[in-house]
Design a protein around this motif. Structure first.
Motif, PDB file in Angstrom:
ATOM      1  N   ALA A 319      96.868 -81.010  71.491  1.00 45.92           N
ATOM      2  CA  ALA A 319      98.054 -80.227  71.148  1.00 45.92           C
ATOM      3  C   ALA A 319      98.026 -79.924  69.662  1.00 45.92           C
ATOM      4  O   ALA A 319      97.820 -80.804  68.826  1.00 45.92           O
ATOM      5  N   LYS A 320      98.258 -78.650  69.362  1.00 44.25           N
ATOM      6  CA  LYS A 320      98.283 -78.235  67.970  1.00 44.25           C
ATOM      7  C   LYS A 320      99.705 -78.354  67.446  1.00 44.25           C
ATOM      8  O   LYS A 320     100.653 -77.896  68.097  1.00 44.25           O
ATOM      9  N   PRO A 321      99.865 -78.974  66.268  1.00 46.43           N
ATOM     10  CA  PRO A 321     101.230 -79.096  65.712  1.00 46.43           C
ATOM     11  C   PRO A 321     101.772 -77.735  65.339  1.00 46.43           C
ATOM     12  O   PRO A 321     101.056 -76.884  64.810  1.00 46.43           O
ATOM     13  N   GLU A 322     103.012 -77.530  65.659  1.00 46.62           N
ATOM     14  CA  GLU A 322     103.649 -76.256  65.346  1.00 46.62           C
ATOM     15  C   GLU A 322     104.203 -76.311  63.933  1.00 46.62           C
ATOM     16  O   GLU A 322     104.775 -77.323  63.521  1.00 46.62           O
ATOM     17  N   PRO A 323     104.086 -75.280  63.168  1.00 42.52           N
ATOM     18  CA  PRO A 323     104.605 -75.281  61.798  1.00 42.52           C
ATOM     19  C   PRO A 323     106.116 -75.294  61.805  1.00 42.52           C
ATOM     20  O   PRO A 323     106.768 -74.672  62.656  1.00 42.52           O
ATOM     21  N   LYS A 324     106.679 -75.997  60.839  1.00 40.90           N
ATOM     22  CA  LYS A 324     108.125 -76.070  60.694  1.00 40.90           C
ATOM     23  C   LYS A 324     108.506 -75.579  59.313  1.00 40.90           C
ATOM     24  O   LYS A 324     107.678 -75.514  58.400  1.00 40.90           O
TER      25      LYS A 324
END
Length: 360
Positions: A319-324
């Protein structure tokens, strides 16, 4: 001479009878009676010089009735005319012809064209048809119905369905089949039996577009061909990509050498499944030959990967971390640590589900 009333009285004495006034009245009455009689006389005068009167009416003339002969009885013999010209069947110049209606003059015979004389039964079965006069300059003259093409060995190639063409176009189609397609069929080990006619005469615009320029089909000067059929049951489709490229190129070179317009695949999407042929006349004998001979389709389909077996372990997708907006180092480290952590004994029985990916 001078007269006076005294002298008159002295010469013609009338003192005892009337006075001068009475004489004047008497003369006036007499003159009025004379004028009245003359006016009555003018009404019945035989002619009037000054146009003052009207002619006297004439007495009515009673016409005498002349007895007519009785009608001829039906049983009486017919009279024989002894006139020599009529006895010979020739009408007399002094007598009008009988009640026989005048025969209409036959229309002048249409002159046969040189093409019609050359297109004999030894070349094609193409009976002539009347000229077509359609709306918008549709139709033409010197038309034939091309039903079959006669080969040199007297065999016939049927045109299905029969094509309505101008004589020049029908002659060009017959020469093309006899001289070019017969050797092609012989090289394939058979003979031609049918010619597949897709379209011939049709009163329409180009590509059936409303308001477009009149097509050569509307002038009976074009033929759409899809294939030729051989006696062994094989069909040579001119746009069939399963047919060898060499055969289709031979057809391409033959039609482009004989016809002024050739349209096929690659010209436009209207001619992807047939070949358009016509003899349109252009300036400086300009010709159009637009037909792309596509490469044949592969005989064997490419191999596809085999299906994944059911006992194969599931694929792990990282899973790729989503930018915040505000990155959190601790929150980002927790999912990564959970992903790197090996599955415990309690987690082995549960199916592995990849983390849900948020759609954008």
């Amino acid at each position: 001479m001078n007269f006076s009333l005294p002298d008159f009285r002295r010469k013609w004495s009338c003192r005892g009878y009337m006075s001068a006034g009475a004489a004047m009245v008497t003369a006036t009455l007499g003159l009025s009676l004379v004028l009245t009689e003359r006016a009555e006389a003018r009404k019945y005068a035989p002619f009037d010089i000054f146009g003052l009167g009207t002619p006297r009416p004439r007495a009515k003339v009673h016409s005498a009735r002349i007895p007519l002969p009785k009608p001829r009885p039906e049983e009486a013999p017919k009279a024989i005319d002894e006139a020599a010209p009529e006895a010979e069947g020739k009408p007399s110049p002094d007598k009008p012809a009988g009640n026989k209606p005048a025969e209409a003059a036959p229309p002048p015979e249409k002159q046969v064209s040189a093409c019609r004389l050359a297109l004999t039964e030894d070349i094609a079965v193409a009976p002539s048809i009347p000229d077509i006069r359609g709306p918008g300059a549709c139709g033409g003259e010197d038309l034939v119905r091309l039903e079959a093409i006669v080969l040199p060995d007297k065999r016939k190639v049927a045109v299905k369905p029969a094509a309505i063409l101008r004589c020049n176009m029908a002659s060009a189609i017959a020469d093309w089949v006899r001289k070019d397609m017969v050797p092609l069929a012989t090289s394939l080990g058979s003979a031609i039996s049918d010619l597949d006619n897709f379209d011939s005469f049709e009163c329409r615009g180009r590509n059936r577009v409303a308001g477009a320029m009149l097509s050569e089909h509307g002038k009976a000067n074009a033929l759409d061909v899809r294939a030729i059929k051989l006696a062994n049951g094989q069909s040579i489709g001119f746009t069939d990509r399963t047919m060898s490229r060499e055969v289709r190129e031979r057809v391409l070179h033959s039609v482009c050498a004989r016809f002024s317009t050739v349209l096929g695949p690659g010209s436009d999407w209207y001619h992807e499944d047939h070949i358009h042929l016509d003899l349109a006349q252009r300036r400086n004998d300009y010709r159009i030959c637009q037909w792309n001979v596509w490469d044949p389709l592969p005989q064997v389909a490419p191999l596809l990967p085999s299906e994944r077996p059911e006992e194969a372990p599931p694929r792990e997708v990282a899973a790729k971390p989503e930018p915040k907006d505000e990155p959190d180092d601790e929150g980002a480290a927790k999912p990564a640590a959970a992903a790197d952590k090996p599955a415990g004994p309690a987690d082995k029985g549960k199916p592995h589900k990849p983390p849900a990916k948020k759609r954008r």
